[in-house]
Structure formats: structure tokens, C-alpha cells
Write a protein that holds these residues in place. Sequence first.
Motif, short mmCIF file in Angstrom:
data_model
loop_
_atom_site.label_atom_id
_atom_site.label_comp_id
_atom_site.label_asym_id
_atom_site.label_seq_id
_atom_site.Cartn_x
_atom_site.Cartn_y
_atom_site.Cartn_z
N GLU A 173 0.83 -1.21 0.00
CA GLU A 173 0.00 0.00 0.00
C GLU A 173 0.86 1.26 0.00
N ARG A 174 1.96 1.25 0.76
CA ARG A 174 2.87 2.40 0.77
C ARG A 174 3.48 2.61 -0.61
N GLY A 175 3.87 1.52 -1.28
CA GLY A 175 4.43 1.62 -2.63
C GLY A 175 3.42 2.20 -3.60
N ALA A 176 2.19 1.72 -3.53
CA ALA A 176 1.13 2.22 -4.42
C ALA A 176 0.86 3.70 -4.16
N LEU A 177 0.85 4.10 -2.91
CA LEU A 177 0.62 5.50 -2.56
C LEU A 177 1.76 6.37 -3.08
N THR A 178 2.98 5.90 -2.96
CA THR A 178 4.14 6.64 -3.47
C THR A 178 4.06 6.80 -4.98
N ARG A 179 3.75 5.72 -5.68
CA ARG A 179 3.62 5.79 -7.15
C ARG A 179 2.51 6.75 -7.55
N SER A 180 1.40 6.71 -6.83
CA SER A 180 0.29 7.60 -7.11
C SER A 180 0.70 9.06 -6.91
N PHE A 181 1.43 9.33 -5.82
CA PHE A 181 1.90 10.67 -5.54
C PHE A 181 2.82 11.16 -6.65
N HIS A 182 3.77 10.31 -7.04
CA HIS A 182 4.72 10.70 -8.10
C HIS A 182 4.00 10.95 -9.42
N ALA A 183 2.99 10.17 -9.72
CA ALA A 183 2.24 10.36 -10.96
C ALA A 183 1.46 11.67 -10.94
N GLU A 184 0.88 11.99 -9.79
CA GLU A 184 0.06 13.20 -9.68
C GLU A 184 0.91 14.47 -9.62
N PHE A 185 2.08 14.37 -9.01
CA PHE A 185 2.93 15.54 -8.82
C PHE A 185 4.28 15.34 -9.50
N SER A 186 4.24 15.02 -10.78
CA SER A 186 5.47 14.71 -11.51
C SER A 186 6.39 15.92 -11.64
N ASP A 187 5.86 17.12 -11.47
CA ASP A 187 6.69 18.31 -11.61
C ASP A 187 7.46 18.66 -10.33
N VAL A 188 7.21 17.93 -9.23
CA VAL A 188 7.90 18.18 -7.98
C VAL A 188 9.30 17.57 -8.06
N GLN A 189 10.29 18.36 -7.73
CA GLN A 189 11.67 17.88 -7.79
C GLN A 189 11.98 17.04 -6.55
N PRO A 190 12.78 15.99 -6.71
CA PRO A 190 13.15 15.18 -5.55
C PRO A 190 14.04 15.97 -4.59
N SER A 191 14.09 15.54 -3.36
CA SER A 191 14.92 16.19 -2.35
C SER A 191 16.39 16.04 -2.71
N LEU A 192 17.18 16.96 -2.21
CA LEU A 192 18.62 16.88 -2.41
C LEU A 192 19.20 15.75 -1.58
N THR A 193 20.25 15.14 -2.08
CA THR A 193 20.97 14.13 -1.31
C THR A 193 21.87 14.85 -0.32
N VAL A 194 22.39 14.11 0.65
CA VAL A 194 23.30 14.69 1.64
C VAL A 194 24.53 15.26 0.94
N ASP A 195 25.05 14.54 -0.04
CA ASP A 195 26.23 15.03 -0.78
C ASP A 195 25.93 16.33 -1.50
N GLU A 196 24.75 16.45 -2.09
CA GLU A 196 24.37 17.69 -2.79
C GLU A 196 24.25 18.86 -1.81
N ILE A 197 23.73 18.60 -0.64
CA ILE A 197 23.62 19.65 0.39
C ILE A 197 25.00 20.09 0.82
N ARG A 198 25.89 19.12 1.08
CA ARG A 198 27.25 19.47 1.49
C ARG A 198 27.96 20.27 0.42
N GLU A 199 27.78 19.86 -0.84
CA GLU A 199 28.41 20.56 -1.96
C GLU A 199 27.95 22.02 -2.01
N GLY A 200 26.67 22.25 -1.74
CA GLY A 200 26.14 23.59 -1.76
C GLY A 200 26.65 24.47 -0.64
N LEU A 201 27.08 23.85 0.46
CA LEU A 201 27.59 24.59 1.61
C LEU A 201 29.05 24.98 1.46
N GLU A 202 29.73 24.36 0.55
CA GLU A 202 31.18 24.63 0.38
C GLU A 202 31.43 25.89 -0.40
#
Length: 75
Positions: free
Chosen positions: A46-75
Amino acid sequence: MAQVLIRNLDEGTVESYRQKAKLKGISLEQELRNVLDANRPLTPAERGALTRSFHAEFSDVQPSLTVDEIREGLE
């Protein structure tokens, strides 16, 4: 079927559910069963189906940054 006994409930809480049950024409016990069923945790499928449904409905939402991307931005 399993049984559960819950002790030390606030009388106001019980009375609230008793009134809800009365309005619906069902027993307090059935009202509490319905509440528990409606609020049970999602299964992994059910969690997987809900996640897929969310991604399909909000395909324009960008994924969160990874820890490495956050660190890179702080340097």
C-alpha cells in the motif's frame, strides 16, 4: 478473531465514541472496530502504491537533495 481490552480510558472519550455509534445506528464496539480498521498502518504494498500515485500526480515536484548535494552547496 483477536480481542483487546483497553483500561483507563477517559470517560469523555468513551462517551464521544458512544454518541458517534448511536448516530450511526451501530454499537460502540462496532464503532471502535471501524476506527481501528480505518487507522491501521499501511502495508508495504500500500505504501508503494501510494508513493507511485503521488509521483504520478505531482510529476513536476523535484526530488529532495541528497546529503552530498547539500554538502556541496555549503562549500
